[in-house]
Scaffold this motif. Sequence first.
Motif, PDB file in Angstrom:
ATOM      1  N   MET A   1       0.827  -1.208   0.000  1.00 12.71           N
ATOM      2  CA  MET A   1       0.000   0.000   0.000  1.00 12.71           C
ATOM      3  C   MET A   1       0.861   1.258   0.000  1.00 12.71           C
ATOM      4  SD  MET A   1      -3.597  -0.041   2.151  1.00 12.71           S
ATOM      5  CE  MET A   1      -2.780  -0.224   3.719  1.00 12.71           C
ATOM      6  N   VAL A   2       0.448   2.260  -0.748  1.00 11.32           N
ATOM      7  CA  VAL A   2       1.161   3.539  -0.766  1.00 11.32           C
ATOM      8  C   VAL A   2       0.996   4.224   0.585  1.00 11.32           C
ATOM      9  CG1 VAL A   2       1.296   5.801  -1.883  1.00 11.32           C
ATOM     10  CG2 VAL A   2       0.718   3.782  -3.232  1.00 11.32           C
ATOM     11  N   LYS A   3       2.085   4.770   1.117  1.00 15.13           N
ATOM     12  CA  LYS A   3       1.985   5.454   2.416  1.00 15.13           C
ATOM     13  C   LYS A   3       1.195   6.754   2.253  1.00 15.13           C
ATOM     14  CE  LYS A   3       4.840   6.783   6.397  1.00 15.13           C
ATOM     15  NZ  LYS A   3       3.668   6.948   7.207  1.00 15.13           N
ATOM     16  N   MET A   4       0.170   6.888   3.094  1.00 17.32           N
ATOM     17  CA  MET A   4      -0.717   8.050   3.021  1.00 17.32           C
ATOM     18  C   MET A   4      -0.301   9.101   4.039  1.00 17.32           C
ATOM     19  SD  MET A   4      -3.129   6.945   0.773  1.00 17.32           S
ATOM     20  CE  MET A   4      -4.699   7.755   1.095  1.00 17.32           C
TER      21      MET A   4
ATOM     22  N   PHE B   1      -5.017   6.185   7.738  1.00 17.53           N
ATOM     23  CA  PHE B   1      -5.164   5.572   6.406  1.00 17.53           C
ATOM     24  C   PHE B   1      -4.094   4.505   6.194  1.00 17.53           C
ATOM     25  CE2 PHE B   1      -7.149   9.722   4.505  1.00 17.53           C
ATOM     26  CZ  PHE B   1      -8.284   9.519   5.270  1.00 17.53           C
ATOM     27  N   ASN B   2      -3.089   4.515   7.051  1.00 21.32           N
ATOM     28  CA  ASN B   2      -2.053   3.482   6.991  1.00 21.32           C
ATOM     29  C   ASN B   2      -2.295   2.353   7.994  1.00 21.32           C
ATOM     30  OD1 ASN B   2      -0.420   4.867   5.014  1.00 21.32           O
ATOM     31  ND2 ASN B   2       0.083   6.326   6.627  1.00 21.32           N
ATOM     32  N   LEU B   3      -3.391   2.480   8.732  1.00 25.76           N
ATOM     33  CA  LEU B   3      -3.748   1.438   9.699  1.00 25.76           C
ATOM     34  C   LEU B   3      -4.639   0.416   9.011  1.00 25.76           C
ATOM     35  CD1 LEU B   3      -4.031   0.545  12.782  1.00 25.76           C
ATOM     36  CD2 LEU B   3      -6.180   1.831  12.759  1.00 25.76           C
ATOM     37  N   ASP B   4      -4.310  -0.857   9.170  1.00 20.03           N
ATOM     38  CA  ASP B   4      -5.163  -1.906   8.601  1.00 20.03           C
ATOM     39  C   ASP B   4      -6.359  -2.110   9.532  1.00 20.03           C
ATOM     40  OD1 ASP B   4      -6.428  -4.139   7.618  1.00 20.03           O
ATOM     41  OD2 ASP B   4      -4.561  -5.254   7.268  1.00 20.03           O
ATOM     42  N   HIS B   5      -7.487  -1.575   9.114  1.00 19.59           N
ATOM     43  CA  HIS B   5      -8.689  -1.621   9.957  1.00 19.59           C
ATOM     44  C   HIS B   5      -9.283  -3.025  10.066  1.00 19.59           C
ATOM     45  CE1 HIS B   5      -8.375   2.718   9.555  1.00 19.59           C
ATOM     46  NE2 HIS B   5      -9.319   2.872  10.458  1.00 19.59           N
ATOM     47  N   THR B   6      -8.805  -3.943   9.249  1.00 22.38           N
ATOM     48  CA  THR B   6      -9.301  -5.324   9.359  1.00 22.38           C
ATOM     49  C   THR B   6      -8.563  -6.092  10.451  1.00 22.38           C
ATOM     50  OG1 THR B   6      -7.753  -6.318   7.764  1.00 22.38           O
ATOM     51  CG2 THR B   6      -9.783  -5.344   6.876  1.00 22.38           C
TER      52      THR B   6
ATOM     53  N   LEU C   1      -2.432   5.158  20.676  1.00 19.94           N
ATOM     54  CA  LEU C   1      -1.719   6.397  20.350  1.00 19.94           C
ATOM     55  C   LEU C   1      -1.532   6.435  18.836  1.00 19.94           C
ATOM     56  CD1 LEU C   1      -0.220   8.957  21.314  1.00 19.94           C
ATOM     57  CD2 LEU C   1       1.864   7.575  21.405  1.00 19.94           C
ATOM     58  N   ALA C   2      -2.182   7.396  18.182  1.00 25.98           N
ATOM     59  CA  ALA C   2      -2.153   7.452  16.720  1.00 25.98           C
ATOM     60  C   ALA C   2      -1.030   8.330  16.199  1.00 25.98           C
ATOM     61  CB  ALA C   2      -3.490   7.974  16.201  1.00 25.98           C
ATOM     62  N   GLY C   3      -0.539   9.232  17.049  1.00 26.28           N
ATOM     63  CA  GLY C   3       0.542  10.083  16.580  1.00 26.28           C
ATOM     64  C   GLY C   3       0.904  11.148  17.587  1.00 26.28           C
ATOM     65  N   THR C   4       2.054  11.756  17.364  1.00 25.70           N
ATOM     66  CA  THR C   4       2.491  12.877  18.199  1.00 25.70           C
ATOM     67  C   THR C   4       2.998  13.976  17.271  1.00 25.70           C
ATOM     68  OG1 THR C   4       4.759  12.081  18.403  1.00 25.70           O
ATOM     69  CG2 THR C   4       3.207  11.359  20.092  1.00 25.70           C
ATOM     70  N   LYS C   5       2.902  15.186  17.767  1.00 27.13           N
ATOM     71  CA  LYS C   5       3.408  16.325  16.990  1.00 27.13           C
ATOM     72  C   LYS C   5       4.093  17.272  17.957  1.00 27.13           C
ATOM     73  CE  LYS C   5       2.211  17.680  12.707  1.00 27.13           C
ATOM     74  NZ  LYS C   5       2.517  16.902  11.508  1.00 27.13           N
TER      75      LYS C   5
END
Length: 154
Positions: free
Chosen positions: A1-4, A9-14, A23-27
Motif C-alpha cells: 500500500m502507498v503510504k498516506m 489511512f495506513n492502519l489496517d482496519h481489518t 496512540l495514533a501520533g504525536t506532533k
Amino acid sequence: MVKMNVESFNLDHTKVAAPFVRLAGTKQGSHGDVVYKYDVRFKQPNKEHMEMPALHSIEHLMAENIRNHSDQVVDLSPMGCQTGFYLSVINHDDYEDILVILEKTLQDVVVATEVPACNEVQCGWAASHSLEGAQQLAKEMLAKKDEWRQVFAE
Ligand code: ZN
C-alpha cells in the motif's frame, strides 16, 4: 500500500479489535510542546458503528466532561466512520492516565441527566441527540475496559 499522509489511512482496519485506545501520533512544536493524538475506538470497523444521535450526544458529553478531569485536552472529535473518536492532549505522555481520564469521563456520561449544549444556539444539529443512546455506548465501552490496551486481534 502507498503510504498516506493521514496516519489512520495506513492502519489496517481489518486487523484491529475494538474497543481500544491507541496512540495514533504525536506532533512536537518548535518550543518543545508535544500534542498526543489518541484513537479511541468504540466499535469494530466495518462491522458496527454508532448511530448519529447517540454519537452526537456522547461527543457533547465527553467533550464537556473530559475537561473536568484534565486541563491538557486539546480536542475530542468523532470519526466520520462513526466507529470512534480522536482525543488530542498536550504535554501529557502517560497512556495509563489517559485511560483513567477516559474511564472517569464515561462514568460521567452514564450518570448524566441531560446532554450539554443540545440547543440551536450552542449546537449545529440540536435535533439529533440521544442521551439514552449515549449512555448505552458509554456502558458498553466501560464494560470492556480491560480490552482498551489491546489494539490488534491476536
Ligand atoms: Zn452538537
